[in-house]
Design a protein around this motif. Structure first.
Motif, PDB file in Angstrom:
ATOM      1  N   TYR A 251       0.816  -1.228   0.000  1.00 54.31           N
ATOM      2  CA  TYR A 251       0.000   0.000   0.000  1.00 54.31           C
ATOM      3  C   TYR A 251       0.845   1.271   0.000  1.00 54.31           C
ATOM      4  O   TYR A 251       0.817   2.052  -0.926  1.00 54.31           O
ATOM      5  N   ASN A 252       1.594   1.503   1.065  1.00 55.62           N
ATOM      6  CA  ASN A 252       2.424   2.699   1.147  1.00 55.62           C
ATOM      7  C   ASN A 252       3.881   2.300   0.998  1.00 55.62           C
ATOM      8  O   ASN A 252       4.261   1.172   1.312  1.00 55.62           O
ATOM      9  N   VAL A 253       4.708   3.261   0.559  1.00 56.10           N
ATOM     10  CA  VAL A 253       6.130   2.967   0.390  1.00 56.10           C
ATOM     11  C   VAL A 253       6.924   4.235   0.669  1.00 56.10           C
ATOM     12  O   VAL A 253       6.534   5.332   0.275  1.00 56.10           O
ATOM     13  N   GLU A 254       8.041   4.064   1.383  1.00 59.00           N
ATOM     14  CA  GLU A 254       8.881   5.219   1.716  1.00 59.00           C
ATOM     15  C   GLU A 254      10.308   4.756   1.983  1.00 59.00           C
ATOM     16  O   GLU A 254      10.530   3.827   2.745  1.00 59.00           O
ATOM     17  N   PRO A 255      11.285   5.401   1.333  1.00 60.18           N
ATOM     18  CA  PRO A 255      12.677   5.104   1.665  1.00 60.18           C
ATOM     19  C   PRO A 255      13.090   5.800   2.954  1.00 60.18           C
ATOM     20  O   PRO A 255      12.519   6.834   3.331  1.00 60.18           O
ATOM     21  N   ILE A 263      10.630   0.886   3.135  1.00 59.38           N
ATOM     22  CA  ILE A 263       9.565   0.155   3.835  1.00 59.38           C
ATOM     23  C   ILE A 263       8.291   0.198   3.011  1.00 59.38           C
ATOM     24  O   ILE A 263       7.883   1.251   2.507  1.00 59.38           O
ATOM     25  N   VAL A 264       7.675  -0.968   2.893  1.00 59.02           N
ATOM     26  CA  VAL A 264       6.373  -1.100   2.233  1.00 59.02           C
ATOM     27  C   VAL A 264       5.370  -1.577   3.277  1.00 59.02           C
ATOM     28  O   VAL A 264       5.623  -2.559   3.982  1.00 59.02           O
ATOM     29  N   THR A 265       4.247  -0.879   3.399  1.00 60.70           N
ATOM     30  CA  THR A 265       3.187  -1.359   4.294  1.00 60.70           C
ATOM     31  C   THR A 265       2.303  -2.333   3.521  1.00 60.70           C
ATOM     32  O   THR A 265       1.867  -2.048   2.408  1.00 60.70           O
ATOM     33  N   VAL A 292      -4.942  -4.011   9.467  1.00 55.62           N
ATOM     34  CA  VAL A 292      -4.974  -3.147   8.283  1.00 55.62           C
ATOM     35  C   VAL A 292      -3.879  -2.087   8.417  1.00 55.62           C
ATOM     36  O   VAL A 292      -3.998  -1.164   9.206  1.00 55.62           O
ATOM     37  N   VAL A 293      -2.829  -2.232   7.631  1.00 58.46           N
ATOM     38  CA  VAL A 293      -1.633  -1.395   7.763  1.00 58.46           C
ATOM     39  C   VAL A 293      -1.677  -0.286   6.718  1.00 58.46           C
ATOM     40  O   VAL A 293      -2.032  -0.517   5.557  1.00 58.46           O
ATOM     41  N   HIS A 294      -1.309   0.938   7.108  1.00 59.84           N
ATOM     42  CA  HIS A 294      -1.494   2.066   6.200  1.00 59.84           C
ATOM     43  C   HIS A 294      -0.192   2.814   5.887  1.00 59.84           C
ATOM     44  O   HIS A 294       0.430   2.574   4.875  1.00 59.84           O
ATOM     45  N   GLY A 295       0.224   3.753   6.758  1.00 55.87           N
ATOM     46  CA  GLY A 295       1.287   4.691   6.414  1.00 55.87           C
ATOM     47  C   GLY A 295       2.596   4.408   7.109  1.00 55.87           C
ATOM     48  O   GLY A 295       2.691   3.587   8.028  1.00 55.87           O
ATOM     49  N   VAL A 296       3.651   5.138   6.666  1.00 55.02           N
ATOM     50  CA  VAL A 296       4.976   4.969   7.246  1.00 55.02           C
ATOM     51  C   VAL A 296       5.686   6.316   7.280  1.00 55.02           C
ATOM     52  O   VAL A 296       5.572   7.126   6.365  1.00 55.02           O
ATOM     53  N   ALA A 297       6.413   6.557   8.377  1.00 54.35           N
ATOM     54  CA  ALA A 297       7.273   7.732   8.518  1.00 54.35           C
ATOM     55  C   ALA A 297       8.474   7.319   9.355  1.00 54.35           C
ATOM     56  O   ALA A 297       8.410   6.354  10.129  1.00 54.35           O
ATOM     57  N   GLY A 302      16.600   8.228  11.306  1.00 53.18           N
ATOM     58  CA  GLY A 302      16.443   7.032  10.496  1.00 53.18           C
ATOM     59  C   GLY A 302      16.522   5.725  11.256  1.00 53.18           C
ATOM     60  O   GLY A 302      16.533   4.652  10.642  1.00 53.18           O
ATOM     61  N   ARG A 303      16.543   5.770  12.584  1.00 51.46           N
ATOM     62  CA  ARG A 303      16.667   4.543  13.372  1.00 51.46           C
ATOM     63  C   ARG A 303      15.329   3.861  13.614  1.00 51.46           C
ATOM     64  O   ARG A 303      15.281   2.644  13.841  1.00 51.46           O
ATOM     65  N   LEU A 304      14.235   4.622  13.596  1.00 48.96           N
ATOM     66  CA  LEU A 304      12.912   4.097  13.886  1.00 48.96           C
ATOM     67  C   LEU A 304      11.959   4.370  12.728  1.00 48.96           C
ATOM     68  O   LEU A 304      12.095   5.375  12.029  1.00 48.96           O
ATOM     69  N   ALA A 305      10.993   3.474  12.564  1.00 46.67           N
ATOM     70  CA  ALA A 305       9.904   3.690  11.615  1.00 46.67           C
ATOM     71  C   ALA A 305       8.586   3.684  12.374  1.00 46.67           C
ATOM     72  O   ALA A 305       8.389   2.874  13.294  1.00 46.67           O
ATOM     73  N   TYR A 306       7.713   4.599  12.000  1.00 46.99           N
ATOM     74  CA  TYR A 306       6.398   4.704  12.627  1.00 46.99           C
ATOM     75  C   TYR A 306       5.350   4.279  11.605  1.00 46.99           C
ATOM     76  O   TYR A 306       5.275   4.833  10.504  1.00 46.99           O
ATOM     77  N   ILE A 307       4.538   3.294  11.991  1.00 52.06           N
ATOM     78  CA  ILE A 307       3.589   2.666  11.076  1.00 52.06           C
ATOM     79  C   ILE A 307       2.169   2.894  11.586  1.00 52.06           C
ATOM     80  O   ILE A 307       1.838   2.498  12.712  1.00 52.06           O
ATOM     81  N   SER A 308       1.336   3.512  10.764  1.00 53.44           N
ATOM     82  CA  SER A 308      -0.066   3.692  11.155  1.00 53.44           C
ATOM     83  C   SER A 308      -0.876   2.472  10.742  1.00 53.44           C
ATOM     84  O   SER A 308      -0.715   1.934   9.643  1.00 53.44           O
ATOM     85  N   CYS A 309      -1.743   2.025  11.649  1.00 50.22           N
ATOM     86  CA  CYS A 309      -2.604   0.860  11.415  1.00 50.22           C
ATOM     87  C   CYS A 309      -4.051   1.284  11.634  1.00 50.22           C
ATOM     88  O   CYS A 309      -4.376   1.878  12.663  1.00 50.22           O
TER      89      CYS A 309
END
Length: 354
Positions: A251-255, A263-265, A292-297, A302-309
């Motif tokens: 769904y979402n993708v962000e380097p 990361i791809v959700t 249901v996984v949605h966004g990424v930041a 750059g050590r952590l990724a935050y994933i909205s569900c």
């Protein structure tokens, strides 16, 4: 005497510097919008994960859902922007002050605006209008907003259901993914014209949802929702380089900020895929706390990724914290009302925050 004092105070100074360093490393905010809750939730990073900082109501309709969907921050950190899906009759782009959360302006766009991307100078916002409920085939538009006055300059006839939009780091090109026509578009910022379009798959073989650009602007990353793959494109030739299998419903993708991982959700797989950008291969698949996984930041370092569900029924949504060193989920915080878009507000932007 000086040596004695240094021996006594050395451990204390070291401890103090570590605490100060840790505090400064966490001195930013995570902002997530909730589509069915009509709110933007500000989250504060802590040593244990995340804590709610404040909740900002978004919307104007008293008896209906406005539907904030995506959020991004101005390059100078002074304001943030939210797409609001519903309205009378169309959706809108909101501009809010980072320091006070006051509304600085609203621009009308078209039917069901989804993603936003800003030029590096912050003057122009490109908004994809997806119009999920219309008949197919059709041509939907990408709206262009002049952000200093929040005036809509034009609507660019784009494709059938544009969903993802991303400006490159040089501010010269805009890339748009088209879910229903299975296309990737390249637009020119200077003229707002479409330079190239290419198929991402036959029929609905890809159904691209999001597009992102590598930090050096050399590669494009396209999430294929129906194909459950990540496509890697060469930005210069506008041709695909590789197609990488990921989880179901990409769904979402962000380097990452340094571009080493992507990361791809996986919206239908309760997971995110971590891609090694150099090898163009999945190196880990991390389970998420919700289905249901949605966004990424990413955190600024750059050590952590935050994933909205997203939420399902009465079960609230969440923002998960993934440690990219261990490639594991290390924390999660509940966020109500179907959280979708997520972004980072850097520490320098918070100096005047009330």
């Amino acid at each position: 005497m000086a040596r004695v004092l240094m021996c006594l105070l050395g451990p204390m100074l070291l401890f103090s510097s570590r605490v100060t360093g840790q505090a400064s490393a966490l001195d930013y905010r995570v902002v997530v919008v909730s589509e069915s809750g009509d709110i933007a939730t500000w989250l504060r990073p802590t040593a244990a994960g995340l804590a709610t900082d404040r909740v900002v109501p978004i919307g104007v309709m008293p008896s209906d859902i406005d539907g904030p969907h995506n959020v991004t921050v101005a390059p100078d950190g002074s304001s943030y922007y939210i797409t609001v899906a519903h309205g009378t009759p169309f959706g809108s782009l909101w501009k809010l002050d980072v320091a006070s959360d006051s509304v600085l302006g609203r621009a009308p766009v078209e039917l069901f605006p989804t993603t936003i991307s800003l030029t590096p100078d912050g003057k122009y916002a490109f908004v994809a209008n997806s119009d999920f409920y219309g008949d197919h085939p059709r041509t939907n538009v990408v709206s262009v907003i002049y952000t200093p006055t929040m005036a809509k300059i034009t609507d660019i006839p784009a494709c059938d259901m544009p969903h993802g939009v991303k400006v490159n780091h040089q501010g010269t090109r805009v890339y748009v993914t088209c879910m229903h026509s299975d296309e990737l578009l390249q637009l020119e910022v200077a003229t707002f014209g479409i330079l190239q379009r290419a198929k991402t798959g036959p029929g609905h073989g890809c159904s691209p949802t999001f597009v992102s650009v590598s930090p050096d602007d050399r590669r494009l990353y396209v999430a294929c929702n129906s194909g459950s793959t990540l496509q890697v494109w060469d930005a210069a030739t506008f041709r695909p380089l590789q197609e990488i299998p990921v989880g179901k419903g990409a769904y979402n993708v962000e380097p990452s900020p340094d571009g080493t991982v992507v990361i791809v959700t996986n919206k239908k797989d309760q997971s995110v895929s971590i891609i090694d950008a150099a090898k163009m291969a999945e190196v880990a698949r991390v389970p998420t706390s919700k289905k249901v996984v949605h966004g990424v930041a990413y955190s600024p370092d750059g050590r952590l990724a935050y994933i909205s569900c997203e939420s399902i029924g009465s079960d609230p949504g969440a923002v998960d914290v993934i440690d990219l060193g261990s490639r594991k989920r290390i924390a999660s915080v509940t966020v109500p009302g179907q959280p979708t878009g997520v972004t980072i507000v850097a520490a320098h932007a918070l100096a005047g925050r009330q």
